[in-house]
Enzyme design. Sequence first.
Site, PDB file in Angstrom:
ATOM      1  N   CYS A   5       0.798  -1.233   0.000  1.00  0.00           N
ATOM      2  CA  CYS A   5       0.000   0.000   0.000  1.00  0.00           C
ATOM      3  C   CYS A   5       0.831   1.284   0.000  1.00  0.00           C
ATOM      4  CB  CYS A   5      -0.928   0.021   1.212  1.00  0.00           C
ATOM      5  SG  CYS A   5      -1.950  -1.436   1.427  1.00  0.00           S
TER       6      CYS A   5
ATOM      7  N   HIS B  33      -2.576   6.673   4.225  1.00  0.00           N
ATOM      8  CA  HIS B  33      -1.492   5.710   4.473  1.00  0.00           C
ATOM      9  C   HIS B  33      -0.115   6.210   4.045  1.00  0.00           C
ATOM     10  CE1 HIS B  33      -0.769   1.094   5.014  1.00  0.00           C
ATOM     11  NE2 HIS B  33      -0.237   1.831   5.969  1.00  0.00           N
TER      12      HIS B  33
END
Length: 591
Positions: free
Chosen positions: A80, A141
């Site tokens: 990610c 993130h």
Amino acid sequence: MSKIRKKMGPLLLLIICQCAINSIKTHSASNPNIILLMADDLGIGDLGCYGNKTLRTPNIDRLAEEGVTLTQHIAAAPLCTPSRAAFLTGRYPIRSGMAAFSRVGVFLFSASSGGLPSEEITFSKLLKQKGYATALIGKWHLGMNCESSNDFCHHPLSHGFDYFYGLTVTNFRDCKPGQGSVFLKGVQKALIIPIQIAGITLVSLAIARYIGLLNVPFQAFCYCLLIITISLVVLILFFYHFRHLNCFLMRNHQIIQQPLSYENLTQRLTKEAMQFIGRNTDAPFLLVLSYLHVHTALYASENFRGKSKHGLYGDAVEEMDWSVGQVLDVLVKHNLSDKTLVYFTSDQGAHVEEISSAGEVHGGYNGIYKGGKSTNWEGGIRVPGLLHWPGVIQAGAYIDEPTSNMDIFPTVVKLAEAQLPSDRIIDGHDLLPLLQGKVTRSKHEFLFHYCNAYLNAVRWHPGNSESVWKVFFFTPNFSPEDSNGCYDSHVCFCHGGFITQHDPPLLFDLSRDPEEKVPLTPETESRFYEILRVVHQAVDNHTRSLQAVPNQLSWDNLLWKPWLQLCCSSLFQSCYCDYDSGGSPLEVHSG
């Protein structure tokens, strides 16, 4: 003369109409609205437009039917954090320090100090400078703070977004009660040896002091015991309160829900996206809608729960598809469809090792492709790539050329008539010529596939050939050995005993063997050594283009720092608050 006027009248009207049409086309083809939809851990085989026959994804499929389907669309990283850094900057994550040399390749805590450096130029920064309204809704993130709990140096609002509604970290199993923990097994493994060593040391010192072999001051002995006890208590308390400390919802710089509630969460994200579009119908906008689906912990609202043929995972996919449909419908409502480029993708492939504590499959399907998230086998990096812009790009077209999620950066920057940065290497290429059918070959002759900060593989698509060569320098050790992933460790790792080095490297031709089943050899491929020579030269050139930058995913930047911890109430109140009522829920039809 009057006859000439009569003849000229219709002709003049036709010319005026044509000019108006050309004006509209020119207007729509420059400074369009941009909507970038990113799923999390979605497998390329989970969508109807990529061959799935059992999951219902009519709205995402609509993007494919009315737009372009990229069949060799590659995430710049199989995890990610680095993949999203590459997506926003158009650069390999190794260039921004967003690739780890340690085992952990993503941010785990909201109070870590690492993140996307302020020196990096995101497409949101450039579009904001051109007058675009910019919003990120959903998962970020890419870090939050550097030195204090309110400097927000890595926050979305510091990277060109006017508006943020979402999570600064990610959706963990630990965020949803009853879904288990991604940390527990790892923490137990990591702590058992240090605890044993500390225990044996303390007992040995006590015995040595008792029998007179060592004159250890009793005070020093007590201090040592106290430090170990406090450290263990802090660690236990942290993981016990992990959900409250790390799983929260923000609007701009303010926490509005801590811990995060999954109740109607996708509906709330969708409503925020629709409201942002509604507020910006008269000016160009950039919307990044970054779904929490289908990363674990899986969730689905009542209207979708139990409705799919693939359990909770399928329910989550179908709810995300509903959300995409809502976004497309609001564009139609405001007559913005032909003025808006819509892109749909996933940050990496499906997480095949995701199995619930009850034994239910919670990971997706990567189709024919090997491996999944955390690996550079095709299943980990070949992701959906759908682009939709009626009247401007081709409809119903398939493009099998290698493309990258880094290509979105130069594509949208050029569409906004902004200047690409000239002081740094941009690894992505403008997709529009491919999408409009003006060219048939991708500009990506080489793509470099990193496993964290380690160069794992290289893809080569020669200009005079249909072949797509892929060279692996090392591969992960699957566990169990005959499986399709690293089930024993939950993800695959990138170095040490977790990998097998290959000398000579493994070679595949993806045009003939997309499943990466049979490595080629000098006996089966006459150009074997020539191909390796070209690839090694490309690696040398690429390596020389890299510059040393601070490692944002070092242990120092990854670890939890109490002084960076955000808390909307107080620790004594378990950092609890809920200012996000979500308003009236959207009308939902699960189909």
